[in-house]
Design a protein around this motif. Structure first.
Motif, PDB file in Angstrom:
ATOM      1  N   ALA A  42       0.834  -1.204   0.000  1.00  0.00           N
ATOM      2  CA  ALA A  42       0.000   0.000   0.000  1.00  0.00           C
ATOM      3  C   ALA A  42       0.867   1.252   0.000  1.00  0.00           C
ATOM      4  CB  ALA A  42      -0.924   0.000   1.223  1.00  0.00           C
ATOM      5  N   HIS A  43       2.165   1.086   0.309  1.00  0.00           N
ATOM      6  CA  HIS A  43       3.080   2.220   0.393  1.00  0.00           C
ATOM      7  C   HIS A  43       4.221   2.144  -0.626  1.00  0.00           C
ATOM      8  CE1 HIS A  43       1.277   3.245   4.342  1.00  0.00           C
ATOM      9  NE2 HIS A  43       1.233   1.938   4.522  1.00  0.00           N
ATOM     10  N   TRP A  44       4.543   0.911  -1.077  1.00  0.00           N
ATOM     11  CA  TRP A  44       5.676   0.704  -1.970  1.00  0.00           C
ATOM     12  C   TRP A  44       5.226   0.024  -3.261  1.00  0.00           C
ATOM     13  CZ3 TRP A  44      10.487   2.353  -0.318  1.00  0.00           C
ATOM     14  CH2 TRP A  44      10.673   2.527   1.046  1.00  0.00           C
ATOM     15  N   PRO A  45       5.862   0.314  -4.402  1.00  0.00           N
ATOM     16  CA  PRO A  45       5.677  -0.546  -5.583  1.00  0.00           C
ATOM     17  C   PRO A  45       6.179  -1.943  -5.249  1.00  0.00           C
ATOM     18  CG  PRO A  45       6.710   1.542  -6.189  1.00  0.00           C
ATOM     19  CD  PRO A  45       6.710   1.479  -4.689  1.00  0.00           C
ATOM     20  N   PRO A  46       5.520  -3.007  -5.737  1.00  0.00           N
ATOM     21  CA  PRO A  46       5.820  -4.364  -5.255  1.00  0.00           C
ATOM     22  C   PRO A  46       7.248  -4.833  -5.518  1.00  0.00           C
ATOM     23  CG  PRO A  46       4.333  -4.396  -7.154  1.00  0.00           C
ATOM     24  CD  PRO A  46       4.401  -2.984  -6.697  1.00  0.00           C
ATOM     25  N   LEU A  47       7.747  -4.660  -6.745  1.00  0.00           N
ATOM     26  CA  LEU A  47       9.089  -5.134  -7.038  1.00  0.00           C
ATOM     27  C   LEU A  47      10.145  -4.309  -6.307  1.00  0.00           C
ATOM     28  CD1 LEU A  47       8.761  -5.871 -10.874  1.00  0.00           C
ATOM     29  CD2 LEU A  47       8.804  -7.518  -8.987  1.00  0.00           C
ATOM     30  N   LEU A  48       9.893  -3.021  -6.174  1.00  0.00           N
ATOM     31  CA  LEU A  48      10.826  -2.166  -5.445  1.00  0.00           C
ATOM     32  C   LEU A  48      10.908  -2.587  -3.984  1.00  0.00           C
ATOM     33  CD1 LEU A  48      12.666   0.310  -5.208  1.00  0.00           C
ATOM     34  CD2 LEU A  48      10.603   1.708  -4.845  1.00  0.00           C
ATOM     35  N   MET A  49       9.758  -2.854  -3.369  1.00  0.00           N
ATOM     36  CA  MET A  49       9.755  -3.271  -1.973  1.00  0.00           C
ATOM     37  C   MET A  49      10.487  -4.595  -1.799  1.00  0.00           C
ATOM     38  SD  MET A  49       6.579  -3.891   0.694  1.00  0.00           S
ATOM     39  CE  MET A  49       6.123  -5.501   0.015  1.00  0.00           C
ATOM     40  N   ALA A  50      10.208  -5.558  -2.672  1.00  0.00           N
ATOM     41  CA  ALA A  50      10.872  -6.853  -2.577  1.00  0.00           C
ATOM     42  C   ALA A  50      12.376  -6.706  -2.803  1.00  0.00           C
ATOM     43  CB  ALA A  50      10.274  -7.826  -3.586  1.00  0.00           C
ATOM     44  N   GLY A  51      12.771  -5.868  -3.776  1.00  0.00           N
ATOM     45  CA  GLY A  51      14.190  -5.668  -4.042  1.00  0.00           C
ATOM     46  C   GLY A  51      14.912  -5.026  -2.884  1.00  0.00           C
ATOM     47  N   LEU A  52      14.305  -3.993  -2.284  1.00  0.00           N
ATOM     48  CA  LEU A  52      14.916  -3.347  -1.123  1.00  0.00           C
ATOM     49  C   LEU A  52      15.019  -4.316   0.048  1.00  0.00           C
ATOM     50  CD1 LEU A  52      13.165   0.149  -1.197  1.00  0.00           C
ATOM     51  CD2 LEU A  52      15.584  -0.340  -1.660  1.00  0.00           C
ATOM     52  N   ARG A  53      13.984  -5.106   0.230  1.00  0.00           N
ATOM     53  CA  ARG A  53      13.966  -6.067   1.337  1.00  0.00           C
ATOM     54  C   ARG A  53      15.182  -6.985   1.287  1.00  0.00           C
ATOM     55  NH1 ARG A  53       9.438 -10.952   1.786  1.00  0.00           N
ATOM     56  NH2 ARG A  53      10.551 -12.206   3.351  1.00  0.00           N
ATOM     57  N   PHE A  54      15.447  -7.576   0.143  1.00  0.00           N
ATOM     58  CA  PHE A  54      16.524  -8.558   0.073  1.00  0.00           C
ATOM     59  C   PHE A  54      17.900  -7.914  -0.081  1.00  0.00           C
ATOM     60  CE2 PHE A  54      12.826 -11.125  -1.442  1.00  0.00           C
ATOM     61  CZ  PHE A  54      12.768 -11.932  -0.319  1.00  0.00           C
ATOM     62  N   THR A  55      17.965  -6.771  -0.735  1.00  0.00           N
ATOM     63  CA  THR A  55      19.254  -6.093  -0.849  1.00  0.00           C
ATOM     64  C   THR A  55      19.753  -5.641   0.517  1.00  0.00           C
ATOM     65  OG1 THR A  55      18.714  -5.324  -3.090  1.00  0.00           O
ATOM     66  CG2 THR A  55      20.492  -4.190  -1.944  1.00  0.00           C
ATOM     67  N   VAL A  56      18.874  -5.016   1.306  1.00  0.00           N
ATOM     68  CA  VAL A  56      19.270  -4.564   2.642  1.00  0.00           C
ATOM     69  C   VAL A  56      19.638  -5.752   3.527  1.00  0.00           C
ATOM     70  CG1 VAL A  56      18.460  -3.428   4.744  1.00  0.00           C
ATOM     71  CG2 VAL A  56      17.917  -2.447   2.506  1.00  0.00           C
TER      72      VAL A  56
END
Length: 301
Positions: A42-56
């Motif tokens: 609801a706050h993040w684009p889906p692929l961006l959120m998933a990418g940030l999650r695993f990169t961090v």
């Protein structure tokens, strides 16, 4: 002087305690991530959120390992872990995030991912695994559950989401089996490499698919991302890799018994989700299939 029996020495943890903790992380924590993903998109684009999650998460694990002096894996090990990361996290978790963005509820998403043990047995045939009659019965029952699930309102209303969530389950199962035959990095380095490769791949997919952050996420968006990084990735995924190296694949994927129930309960309590009769029947059938598949695995541990 032998001090191994000294009364001042630190007590050893029971050997079963790490296994119990790892299974708890898979059963309960992972079950909660389906709802958190829905809240996060609801706050993040889906692929961006998933990418940030695993990169961090990958950077945090890698930094900790390098601080402790852990050596870099070989090129062969890095490539192997990267491929598995793409399958498990890029296609697997990334697919779940996309499916929920396209309208699949968190409970139904968890229920679809409950088919992972079914796909695990099917892909195991590629490596010469022989299934028992009980396991074949579980596979047949699981296929019936998938058919029932797609008759429900949620999946039938979002056919693209349904296709993506089943692809995610298949990719996760295939990667879980294949990882046992590849020269993976040892210990937590496998998690670090898999997360970094998958995270970068998802960020590139976000960039080239045209995703854009419309506005800066609120506190709720940051909390959702933080929960997915710490609990969903650092703790639960590392626990999954830990179990893959110590128990049979179908036992490691036995989180499918509990995740749908946890996700449905949390979605109902906190997100107002509802599942219809077809989805409820599919849940009973799929969980029953996973039980049939799991019984032979636990008998031969």
């Amino acid at each position: 002087m032998d001090t191994s029996a000294s009364p001042c020495s630190a007590p050893r943890l029971p050997t079963w305690l790490p296994l119990l903790g790892a299974f708890f992380a898979l059963y309960v924590i992972w079950g909660s991530t389906y709802l958190v993903i829905r809240l996060g998109i609801a706050h993040w684009p889906p692929l961006l959120m998933a990418g940030l999650r695993f990169t961090v998460a990958g950077l945090l694990i890698l930094g900790w390992l390098r601080w402790r002096g852990t050596s870099w894996p070989s090129l062969r090990e890095t490539l192997a872990a990267g491929v598995i990361g793409i399958l498990l996290l890029g296609v697997g978790n990334g697919g779940v995030t996309l499916a929920e963005h396209w309208g699949v509820t968190s409970g139904v998403a968890a229920l679809a991912i409950a088919t992972v043990p079914l796909f695990t047995l099917l892909f195991g045939l590629l490596w010469g695994q022989r299934n028992t009659l009980l396991e074949w019965a579980g596979i047949a029952l699981g296929l019936m559950g998938i058919a029932l699930l797609n008759l429900g309102d949620t999946m039938s209303a979002t056919p693209l989401g349904a296709a993506v969530i089943l692809l995610a389950a298949a990719a996760w199962a295939f990667g879980s089996i294949w990882s046992r035959y590849l020269p993976m990095p040892r210990g937590a380095m496998a998690s670090a490499v898999e997360m970094l490769v998958a995270g970068v791949a998802l960020l590139l997919a976000s960039r080239f698919s045209g995703e854009q952050l419309q506005q800066w996420p609120t506190l709720g968006g940051w909390l959702a991302l933080g929960y997915l990084v710490v609990f969903g990735s650092l703790i639960a995924f590392s626990a999954y890799l830990y179990l893959l190296g110590r128990v049979r694949p179908a036992a490691a994927t036995s989180y499918a018994y509990v995740n749908p129930v946890v996700a449905v309960l949390l979605g109902t309590l906190f997100a107002g989700e509802r599942i219809g009769p077809a989805e409820m029947l599919a849940m009973l059938v799929i969980v029953g299939a996973v039980v049939l598949i799991g019984v032979p695995q636990w008998r031969h541990r």
